[in-house]
Write a protein that holds these residues in place. Structure first.
Motif, PDB file in Angstrom:
ATOM      1  N   LYS A  17       0.837  -1.218   0.000  1.00 18.47           N
ATOM      2  CA  LYS A  17       0.000   0.000   0.000  1.00 18.47           C
ATOM      3  C   LYS A  17       0.864   1.258   0.000  1.00 18.47           C
ATOM      4  O   LYS A  17       0.458   2.302   0.533  1.00 18.47           O
ATOM      5  N   TRP A  18       2.057   1.174  -0.601  1.00 23.27           N
ATOM      6  CA  TRP A  18       2.960   2.323  -0.618  1.00 23.27           C
ATOM      7  C   TRP A  18       2.389   3.462  -1.472  1.00 23.27           C
ATOM      8  O   TRP A  18       2.756   4.619  -1.317  1.00 23.27           O
ATOM      9  N   ASP A  19       1.457   3.124  -2.364  1.00 31.51           N
ATOM     10  CA  ASP A  19       0.810   4.149  -3.197  1.00 31.51           C
ATOM     11  C   ASP A  19      -0.056   5.083  -2.365  1.00 31.51           C
ATOM     12  O   ASP A  19      -0.303   6.228  -2.756  1.00 31.51           O
ATOM     13  N   ALA A  20      -0.555   4.585  -1.205  1.00 34.16           N
ATOM     14  CA  ALA A  20      -1.474   5.366  -0.373  1.00 34.16           C
ATOM     15  C   ALA A  20      -0.750   6.256   0.628  1.00 34.16           C
ATOM     16  O   ALA A  20      -1.390   6.997   1.376  1.00 34.16           O
ATOM     17  N   VAL A  21       0.574   6.204   0.647  1.00 37.88           N
ATOM     18  CA  VAL A  21       1.360   6.966   1.623  1.00 37.88           C
ATOM     19  C   VAL A  21       1.804   8.291   1.011  1.00 37.88           C
ATOM     20  O   VAL A  21       2.341   8.323  -0.106  1.00 37.88           O
ATOM     21  N   PRO A  25      15.928  -8.161   3.551  1.00 41.08           N
ATOM     22  CA  PRO A  25      15.764  -6.990   2.676  1.00 41.08           C
ATOM     23  C   PRO A  25      14.347  -6.447   2.766  1.00 41.08           C
ATOM     24  O   PRO A  25      13.413  -7.163   3.162  1.00 41.08           O
ATOM     25  N   ILE A  26      14.181  -5.191   2.411  1.00 42.85           N
ATOM     26  CA  ILE A  26      12.874  -4.521   2.478  1.00 42.85           C
ATOM     27  C   ILE A  26      12.476  -4.085   1.080  1.00 42.85           C
ATOM     28  O   ILE A  26      13.264  -3.467   0.360  1.00 42.85           O
ATOM     29  N   VAL A  27      11.242  -4.416   0.692  1.00 45.26           N
ATOM     30  CA  VAL A  27      10.718  -4.036  -0.622  1.00 45.26           C
ATOM     31  C   VAL A  27       9.479  -3.174  -0.403  1.00 45.26           C
ATOM     32  O   VAL A  27       8.577  -3.556   0.351  1.00 45.26           O
ATOM     33  N   PHE A  28       9.423  -2.022  -1.039  1.00 44.30           N
ATOM     34  CA  PHE A  28       8.262  -1.142  -0.990  1.00 44.30           C
ATOM     35  C   PHE A  28       7.503  -1.289  -2.306  1.00 44.30           C
ATOM     36  O   PHE A  28       8.112  -1.184  -3.387  1.00 44.30           O
ATOM     37  N   LEU A  29       6.184  -1.533  -2.219  1.00 43.79           N
ATOM     38  CA  LEU A  29       5.423  -1.728  -3.452  1.00 43.79           C
ATOM     39  C   LEU A  29       3.946  -1.457  -3.210  1.00 43.79           C
ATOM     40  O   LEU A  29       3.515  -1.183  -2.087  1.00 43.79           O
ATOM     41  N   SER A  30       3.176  -1.554  -4.278  1.00 42.67           N
ATOM     42  CA  SER A  30       1.722  -1.439  -4.195  1.00 42.67           C
ATOM     43  C   SER A  30       1.103  -2.569  -4.994  1.00 42.67           C
ATOM     44  O   SER A  30       1.267  -2.633  -6.216  1.00 42.67           O
ATOM     45  N   ALA A  31       0.401  -3.454  -4.306  1.00 46.37           N
ATOM     46  CA  ALA A  31      -0.303  -4.533  -5.002  1.00 46.37           C
ATOM     47  C   ALA A  31      -1.427  -3.961  -5.855  1.00 46.37           C
ATOM     48  O   ALA A  31      -1.745  -4.491  -6.924  1.00 46.37           O
ATOM     49  N   LYS A  32      -2.012  -2.862  -5.405  1.00 47.77           N
ATOM     50  CA  LYS A  32      -3.150  -2.275  -6.105  1.00 47.77           C
ATOM     51  C   LYS A  32      -2.748  -1.687  -7.457  1.00 47.77           C
ATOM     52  O   LYS A  32      -3.380  -1.954  -8.480  1.00 47.77           O
ATOM     53  N   LYS A  60       2.859  -0.979  -8.788  1.00 50.34           N
ATOM     54  CA  LYS A  60       4.104  -0.214  -8.822  1.00 50.34           C
ATOM     55  C   LYS A  60       5.166  -0.916  -7.990  1.00 50.34           C
ATOM     56  O   LYS A  60       4.901  -1.352  -6.873  1.00 50.34           O
ATOM     57  N   ARG A  61       6.355  -1.071  -8.539  1.00 46.27           N
ATOM     58  CA  ARG A  61       7.528  -1.709  -7.930  1.00 46.27           C
ATOM     59  C   ARG A  61       7.332  -3.210  -7.685  1.00 46.27           C
ATOM     60  O   ARG A  61       8.146  -3.848  -7.033  1.00 46.27           O
ATOM     61  N   ILE A  62       6.241  -3.780  -8.228  1.00 45.89           N
ATOM     62  CA  ILE A  62       6.000  -5.211  -8.032  1.00 45.89           C
ATOM     63  C   ILE A  62       7.113  -6.035  -8.691  1.00 45.89           C
ATOM     64  O   ILE A  62       7.422  -7.148  -8.265  1.00 45.89           O
ATOM     65  N   HIS A  63       7.747  -5.462  -9.708  1.00 49.92           N
ATOM     66  CA  HIS A  63       8.810  -6.174 -10.442  1.00 49.92           C
ATOM     67  C   HIS A  63      10.058  -6.390  -9.575  1.00 49.92           C
ATOM     68  O   HIS A  63      10.894  -7.224  -9.900  1.00 49.92           O
ATOM     69  N   THR A  64      10.166  -5.656  -8.463  1.00 55.70           N
ATOM     70  CA  THR A  64      11.357  -5.800  -7.611  1.00 55.70           C
ATOM     71  C   THR A  64      11.252  -6.999  -6.669  1.00 55.70           C
ATOM     72  O   THR A  64      12.243  -7.389  -6.059  1.00 55.70           O
ATOM     73  N   LEU A  65      10.067  -7.594  -6.580  1.00 55.09           N
ATOM     74  CA  LEU A  65       9.835  -8.613  -5.556  1.00 55.09           C
ATOM     75  C   LEU A  65      10.445  -9.968  -5.911  1.00 55.09           C
ATOM     76  O   LEU A  65      11.162 -10.571  -5.097  1.00 55.09           O
ATOM     77  N   ILE A  66      10.196 -10.472  -7.122  1.00 45.65           N
ATOM     78  CA  ILE A  66      10.682 -11.809  -7.495  1.00 45.65           C
ATOM     79  C   ILE A  66      12.212 -11.886  -7.452  1.00 45.65           C
ATOM     80  O   ILE A  66      12.765 -12.860  -6.907  1.00 45.65           O
ATOM     81  N   PRO A  67      12.948 -10.893  -7.975  1.00 46.85           N
ATOM     82  CA  PRO A  67      14.413 -10.962  -7.838  1.00 46.85           C
ATOM     83  C   PRO A  67      14.875 -11.038  -6.384  1.00 46.85           C
ATOM     84  O   PRO A  67      15.856 -11.719  -6.071  1.00 46.85           O
ATOM     85  N   MET A  68      14.176 -10.355  -5.474  1.00 49.63           N
ATOM     86  CA  MET A  68      14.557 -10.393  -4.059  1.00 49.63           C
ATOM     87  C   MET A  68      14.246 -11.766  -3.452  1.00 49.63           C
ATOM     88  O   MET A  68      15.020 -12.275  -2.631  1.00 49.63           O
ATOM     89  N   ILE A  69      13.140 -12.365  -3.872  1.00 50.38           N
ATOM     90  CA  ILE A  69      12.804 -13.725  -3.423  1.00 50.38           C
ATOM     91  C   ILE A  69      13.875 -14.689  -3.900  1.00 50.38           C
ATOM     92  O   ILE A  69      14.328 -15.562  -3.145  1.00 50.38           O
ATOM     93  N   ASN A  70      14.286 -14.561  -5.155  1.00 51.55           N
ATOM     94  CA  ASN A  70      15.336 -15.435  -5.703  1.00 51.55           C
ATOM     95  C   ASN A  70      16.626 -15.324  -4.898  1.00 51.55           C
ATOM     96  O   ASN A  70      17.264 -16.331  -4.565  1.00 51.55           O
ATOM     97  N   LYS A  71      16.994 -14.090  -4.589  1.00 54.07           N
ATOM     98  CA  LYS A  71      18.250 -13.864  -3.867  1.00 54.07           C
ATOM     99  C   LYS A  71      18.182 -14.465  -2.459  1.00 54.07           C
ATOM    100  O   LYS A  71      19.125 -15.131  -2.006  1.00 54.07           O
TER     101      LYS A  71
END
Length: 436
Positions: free
Chosen positions: A295-299, A324-331, A334-345
């Protein structure tokens, strides 16, 4: 595979918490040594012979201002919902009471095995007091003493007979399994849908919509994943809405099945104690962790907002300093593309194995930089170290006296290992052993 779940049920003052603490032994005190972990004593892990299981003390679930019998009923219903085996605990000194009979009526309806324990039978002369409990209709009563630890072996033998054979789906070794945990309504289902790119999971702003963990298979850039959605950590209904303590129970099996756990925080609402409690279970289970601020879009933001929020997370989640910390908005995705690489790492680091020779070079360099401590004139000597496990990475350090490896120096060694090899996203464990 997820461990079987045992729940201890019974009216107040029959000794549920005493039996719970007897079964889990020293685990709770070990857990409380982890800085920053907030947790309740209603849930822990137990072992009996070759069996590992999770155990719930329903007496620790606070139902609030409900009447006496209503509290008992609701606690029993939670156990029925969550457990594979139920230990129905009674008090041998007081005999069968009307409250015991109320619990029995509820458990008759449960399609779950019930093992009847008669507590406070503290010496052999009292065993004749168990015969009245046959009237409850659950077969042989097992005489036990929580205060003396008597009879627990027979009780656990009987419970173990009813542990289910694993019915969980097995996945190939190259599949990364990750789950989403967090308190209700932080957007876990929406995040699953955003990752999958389809409305695979029902989304609602009513907490507790999803009733159980749901597995969704995903392929991305040639890699295979399974998403274990734990959105339903609280069921609908009054009992689940009135106790925040309940919300950790639904996530536990999913955590155990995961390689990586996404701890989802509501960026709009901020951090609350419940977030720390839920995250503590992932840490204790030794899973790789990624903290996701949704919900980073609402901040409302300026150039400092993300940095300040990250600092708050580090202050509150001291025990997850590796995550690691990932900021994103499921809604908005936005920035959702950063999540899978972090999961892989995180998954890669969780399974990382380092060469013994390189590890020992790092350890010896660390000792040269910061000499080992002394205690009462005796200095800690480190002879060598080796990695003994992955998922999470675990290291044994061979020393002259394990008591001399204090927490602060162990932490120093962990930091040097992290500096050398990374291990971002995964806890690591260090054990001291005396060199024979």
């Amino acid at each position: 595979m997820a461990k079987p779940v045992v729940a201890i049920v019974g009216r107040p003052n029959v000794g549920k918490s005493t039996i719970f603490n007897r079964i889990v032994g020293s685990r709770i005190s070990i857990v409380e040594d982890i800085p920053g972990v907030t947790r309740d004593r209603i849930y822990s892990s137990g072992e009996w012979l070759t069996h590992e299981f999770n155990i719930i003390d329903t007496g620790g679930i606070d139902i609030g201002d409900e009447p006496f019998l209503e509290q008992i009923r609701q606690q029993a219903e939670i156990a029925i919902d969550e457990a594979d085996v139920i230990i129905f605990l009674t008090n041998g000194r007081e005999g069968v009471t009307s409250a015991d009979e109320e619990v029995a009526k509820i458990l008759y309806k449960a399609k779950k095995p019930v093992v009847l324990g008669v507590n406070k039978i503290d010496n052999p002369e009292m065993k004749d007091q168990i015969y009245d409990f046959y009237a409850l209709g659950f077969g042989e009563p097992f005489p036990i003493s929580g205060s003396h630890g008597l009879g627990l072996g027979d009780l656990l033998d009987e419970a173990a007979k009813h542990f289910p054979k694993s019915g969980q789906k097995d996945y190939e070794d190259d599949v990364i399994k990750f789950s989403l945990i967090g308190r209700p309504n932080v957007g876990k289902s929406s995040l699953v849908n955003a990752i999958l790119g389809e409305d695979r999971v029902i989304v609602s702003n009513i907490a507790g919509t999803t009733r159980d963990a749901i597995d969704s298979e995903l392929k991305f850039n040639g890699d295979k994943y399974v998403i274990i959605d734990t959105a339903g950590m609280r069921k609908k209904g009054k009992v689940y809405e009135t106790t925040e303590k309940y919300s950790v129970l639904r996530a536990l099996r999913a955590i155990e099945r995961s390689d990586v756990v996404l701890v989802v925080i509501d960026g709009e609402e901020g951090i609350i104690e419940q977030d720390k409690r839920i995250a503590g279970y992932a840490h204790e289970a030794g899973r790789a962790v990624v903290i996701v601020v949704n919900k980073w879009d609402a901040v409302e933001k300026d150039e400092k907002t993300m940095k300040e929020f990250e600092q708050k997370i580090r202050e509150h989640f001291l025990f997850l300093d590796y995550a690691p910390i990932v900021f994103l908005s499921a809604k908005t995705k936005k920035r959702i593309h950063t999540l899978i690489p972090m999961i892989n790492k995180a998954s890669e680091n969780h399974a990382l194995r380092v060469e013994t020779s390189v590890l020992n070079d790092v350890i010896m360099d660390a000792v040269a930089m910061n000499p080992t401590p002394t205690d009462k004139g005796k200095r800690l000597r480190i002879y060598y170290a080796t990695q003994v496990a992955v998922k999470p990475p675990a290291f044994v350090v061979f020393v002259n006296d394990p008591e001399l490896l204090h927490f602060s120096y162990e932490r120093f060694l962990e930091n040097r290992i992290r500096d050398a090899f990374g291990f971002e996203g995964t806890p690591i464990k260090i054990f001291a052993r005396e060199r024979k």
